[in-house]
Motif scaffolding. Structure first.
Motif, mmCIF file in Angstrom:
data_model
loop_
_atom_site.group_PDB
_atom_site.id
_atom_site.type_symbol
_atom_site.label_atom_id
_atom_site.label_comp_id
_atom_site.label_asym_id
_atom_site.label_seq_id
_atom_site.Cartn_x
_atom_site.Cartn_y
_atom_site.Cartn_z
ATOM 1 N N ARG A 161 0.875 -1.175 0.000
ATOM 2 C CA ARG A 161 0.000 0.000 0.000
ATOM 3 C C ARG A 161 0.910 1.222 0.000
ATOM 4 O O ARG A 161 1.857 1.309 0.780
ATOM 5 N N ILE A 162 0.614 2.158 -0.874
ATOM 6 C CA ILE A 162 1.458 3.338 -1.048
ATOM 7 C C ILE A 162 0.680 4.589 -0.660
ATOM 8 O O ILE A 162 -0.475 4.753 -1.036
ATOM 9 N N GLU A 163 1.343 5.480 0.070
ATOM 10 C CA GLU A 163 0.767 6.785 0.397
ATOM 11 C C GLU A 163 1.834 7.841 0.148
ATOM 12 O O GLU A 163 3.023 7.544 0.151
ATOM 13 N N TYR A 164 1.374 9.046 -0.047
ATOM 14 C CA TYR A 164 2.313 10.152 -0.230
ATOM 15 C C TYR A 164 2.350 10.975 1.050
ATOM 16 O O TYR A 164 1.315 11.399 1.563
ATOM 17 N N ASP A 165 3.544 11.193 1.568
ATOM 18 C CA ASP A 165 3.740 11.990 2.781
ATOM 19 C C ASP A 165 4.146 13.400 2.348
ATOM 20 O O ASP A 165 5.288 13.628 1.949
ATOM 21 N N GLU A 166 3.198 14.315 2.408
ATOM 22 C CA GLU A 166 3.478 15.693 1.966
ATOM 23 C C GLU A 166 4.522 16.379 2.828
ATOM 24 O O GLU A 166 5.342 17.144 2.330
ATOM 25 N N ARG A 167 4.480 16.103 4.121
ATOM 26 C CA ARG A 167 5.413 16.753 5.032
ATOM 27 C C ARG A 167 6.871 16.442 4.667
ATOM 28 O O ARG A 167 7.716 17.326 4.634
ATOM 29 N N ASP A 168 7.149 15.175 4.382
ATOM 30 C CA ASP A 168 8.512 14.770 4.034
ATOM 31 C C ASP A 168 8.746 14.689 2.531
ATOM 32 O O ASP A 168 9.846 14.352 2.092
ATOM 33 N N ALA A 169 7.716 14.948 1.735
ATOM 34 C CA ALA A 169 7.782 14.921 0.275
ATOM 35 C C ALA A 169 8.339 13.601 -0.251
ATOM 36 O O ALA A 169 9.260 13.564 -1.054
ATOM 37 N N LEU A 170 7.733 12.496 0.211
ATOM 38 C CA LEU A 170 8.147 11.196 -0.309
ATOM 39 C C LEU A 170 7.011 10.199 -0.234
ATOM 40 O O LEU A 170 6.032 10.385 0.472
ATOM 41 N N PHE A 171 7.151 9.152 -1.033
ATOM 42 C CA PHE A 171 6.185 8.065 -1.043
ATOM 43 C C PHE A 171 6.579 7.073 0.044
ATOM 44 O O PHE A 171 7.753 6.752 0.196
ATOM 45 N N VAL A 172 5.584 6.591 0.767
ATOM 46 C CA VAL A 172 5.823 5.622 1.834
ATOM 47 C C VAL A 172 4.954 4.403 1.542
ATOM 48 O O VAL A 172 3.779 4.533 1.216
ATOM 49 N N GLY A 173 5.550 3.222 1.658
ATOM 50 C CA GLY A 173 4.813 1.999 1.391
ATOM 51 C C GLY A 173 4.902 1.030 2.544
ATOM 52 O O GLY A 173 5.821 1.101 3.361
ATOM 53 N N ARG A 174 3.931 0.127 2.598
ATOM 54 C CA ARG A 174 3.916 -0.941 3.602
ATOM 55 C C ARG A 174 3.409 -2.201 2.942
ATOM 56 O O ARG A 174 2.427 -2.160 2.189
ATOM 57 N N ILE A 175 4.075 -3.316 3.221
ATOM 58 C CA ILE A 175 3.659 -4.592 2.667
ATOM 59 C C ILE A 175 2.404 -5.055 3.408
ATOM 60 O O ILE A 175 2.357 -5.045 4.636
#
Length: 109
Positions: free
Chosen positions: A9-23
């Motif tokens: 599952r992928i989300e975008y973290d605006e605060r850190d300006a990066l994509f974060v994923g979790r299996i």
């Protein structure tokens, strides 16, 4: 995002300006991140490979997201209505339930 049978599952973290994923689908919490889609994909694949290598080194079988077997406990009335719906559509309860679950899962992802 998929790799070797694992889904993320992928989300975008605006605060850190990066994509974060979790299996998804396993008890272990495995996350990864990247600033671009290509970095994210590489990090995901690396996370899966690391997980598999760690399991091999520890001599344990890696957890798979799903076995393909599903046991449900539902009220008898619902079971009966589902059986009738399956028979009315000319399908086994397993075929009918697979289609219903597939449709529901596809609309959520």
């Amino acid at each position: 995002m998929n790799h070797q049978g694992y889904t993320a599952r992928i989300e975008y973290d605006e605060r850190d300006a990066l994509f974060v994923g979790r299996i998804l689908g396993i008890r272990s919490i495995i996350s990864f991140h990247g600033e671009t889609v290509s970095e994210l994909r590489a990090a995901f694949e690396h996370a899966v490979e690391d997980y598999l290598a760690e399991c091999a080194a520890a001599g344990i079988s890696p957890e798979k997201p799903a076995s393909g077997k599903l046991l449900l406990r539902i009220p008898p009335e619902l079971h009966g209505r589902a059986l009738i719906a399956a028979q009315a559509s000319g399908k086994s309860l397993n075929q009918w339930a697979t289609e219903v679950l597939r449709e529901a899962a596809e609309t959520t992802l």
